[in-house]
Design an enzyme around this catalytic site. Structure first.
Site, mmCIF file in Angstrom:
data_model
loop_
_atom_site.group_PDB
_atom_site.id
_atom_site.type_symbol
_atom_site.label_atom_id
_atom_site.label_comp_id
_atom_site.label_asym_id
_atom_site.label_seq_id
_atom_site.Cartn_x
_atom_site.Cartn_y
_atom_site.Cartn_z
ATOM 1 N N ASP A 197 0.832 -1.229 0.017
ATOM 2 C CA ASP A 197 0.102 -0.070 -0.159
ATOM 3 C C ASP A 197 0.789 1.355 -0.311
ATOM 4 O O ASP A 197 2.016 1.237 0.307
ATOM 5 C CB ASP A 197 -0.992 -0.153 1.195
ATOM 6 C CG ASP A 197 -0.451 -0.628 2.581
ATOM 7 O OD1 ASP A 197 0.949 -0.667 2.590
ATOM 8 O OD2 ASP A 197 -1.105 -1.102 3.277
ATOM 9 N N GLU B 274 -9.787 -2.335 4.851
ATOM 10 C CA GLU B 274 -10.339 -2.102 6.074
ATOM 11 C C GLU B 274 -11.743 -2.720 6.347
ATOM 12 O O GLU B 274 -12.293 -3.123 5.286
ATOM 13 C CB GLU B 274 -10.669 -0.155 6.285
ATOM 14 C CG GLU B 274 -9.488 0.627 6.309
ATOM 15 C CD GLU B 274 -8.688 0.584 7.463
ATOM 16 O OE1 GLU B 274 -8.624 -0.287 8.192
ATOM 17 O OE2 GLU B 274 -8.392 2.046 8.058
ATOM 18 N N ASN C 193 -7.832 -2.849 13.840
ATOM 19 C CA ASN C 193 -9.272 -3.410 13.617
ATOM 20 C C ASN C 193 -9.205 -4.356 12.755
ATOM 21 O O ASN C 193 -10.334 -4.643 12.084
ATOM 22 C CB ASN C 193 -9.977 -2.108 13.084
ATOM 23 C CG ASN C 193 -9.081 -1.623 11.764
ATOM 24 O OD1 ASN C 193 -8.186 -2.411 11.327
ATOM 25 N ND2 ASN C 193 -9.474 -0.352 11.062
ATOM 26 N N HIS D 290 -7.339 -5.010 9.994
ATOM 27 C CA HIS D 290 -6.942 -4.776 8.598
ATOM 28 C C HIS D 290 -5.971 -5.474 8.162
ATOM 29 O O HIS D 290 -4.972 -5.727 9.079
ATOM 30 C CB HIS D 290 -7.086 -3.288 8.002
ATOM 31 C CG HIS D 290 -5.887 -2.422 8.635
ATOM 32 N ND1 HIS D 290 -5.966 -1.198 9.082
ATOM 33 C CD2 HIS D 290 -4.623 -2.586 8.674
ATOM 34 C CE1 HIS D 290 -4.851 -0.777 9.449
ATOM 35 N NE2 HIS D 290 -3.967 -1.478 9.349
#
Ligand code: F6R
Length: 246
Positions: A67, A143, A136, A138
């Site tokens: 990313d 996400e 979370n 990811h």
């Protein structure tokens, strides 16, 4: 799935680097899938040390990163291109032209996603994909959502991710709100996935990811479907697993 329990971050990094080095020795043209963030930094240091000791060369390796922040160019110290140069590429003999990340500054976002997917397709499959795990759940910047996305796409970063990543910026306002991320397909198609997790604050999400329902609300849970997943995690990160599991 193979879970390797280790005592601490340093031991996780040592064993992860050993696994990478073994892979590169076995296949010098290895396509590495690389992650940024705090988790793999120790692994990268130890990969460079192994080259210094003459144990391995990365001269024929290729790499694709997961990313990049939207709007940040390679000269920006908070960009993932800068991070990779600083933490790994400047310290090993991989050729610069063989290292790839999405371009955060391409004004044509859809074009950049298509370019990165075509590039991955031309190099795939990834031989060894290194992953960290977000608080979370990811993986890459996929996400929590109501669906999984296969290809490279632009994501709106969640508040939890912005909070976690603000440590790399002067101010919270400076954290970009969007990023380019690889989708799930190249990760699931990788020959081998290496998930690295350290620290008690990841214990709940690691347990959910590996033992809970497979759901896009916990993106890492999709890794349960991978046929060759190795998890190297420290005791703190594994503390939600029943005692004696490992
Ligand atoms: C980084 C990435 C992220 C991180 C995750 C964990 O390229 O794709 O998924 O792996 O945010 O970050 P750290 O390691 O900083 O806890």
């Amino acid at each position: 799935m193979k879970i390797i329990a280790v005592s601490n971050y340093d031991e996780m990094s040592r064993q992860a680097a050993e696994l990478v080095v073994d892979q590169v020795k076995k296949k010098p043209t290895t396509l590495l899938g690389l992650a940024t963030g705090g988790t793999p930094v120790g692994t990268y240091t130890k990969m460079a040390e192994a080259q210094l000791r003459g144990e391995v060369t990365y001269a024929q390796c290729r790499s694709v990163n997961l990313d990049e922040y939207m709007g940040l160019g390679p000269e920006n110290p908070a960009s993932y291109r800068y991070f990779m140069q600083d933490k790994l590429f400047n310290h090993i003999d991989i050729l610069p032209e063989n290292t790839h990340l999405p371009s955060g500054t391409n004004p044509d976002a859809a074009g950049e996603c298509a370019r990165y997917d075509a590039l991955i397709d031309s190099l795939a499959p990834i031989d060894l994909q290194i992953l960290g795990l977000g608080h979370n759940g990811h993986i890459a910047f996929n996400e929590p959502d109501d669906h999984f996305v296969a290809g490279t796409h632009v994501v709106d970063l969640g508040e939890a991710t912005i909070d976690a990543n603000q440590r790399f910026f002067d101010r919270r306002e400076d954290v970009p709100r969007q990023a380019f991320t690889m989708g799930m397909a190249p990760i699931l198609q990788a020959e081998h996935v290496l998930l690295l997790v350290s620290g008690e604050e990841k214990a709940d999400i690691l347990h959910q990811s590996l033992t809970g329902p497979i759901t896009p609300q916990v993106p890492g849970s999709i890794l349960q479907l991978h046929g060759n997943l190795t998890v190297i995690a420290d005791k703190a990160a594994l503390s939600k697993f029943p005692i004696g599991s490992f």
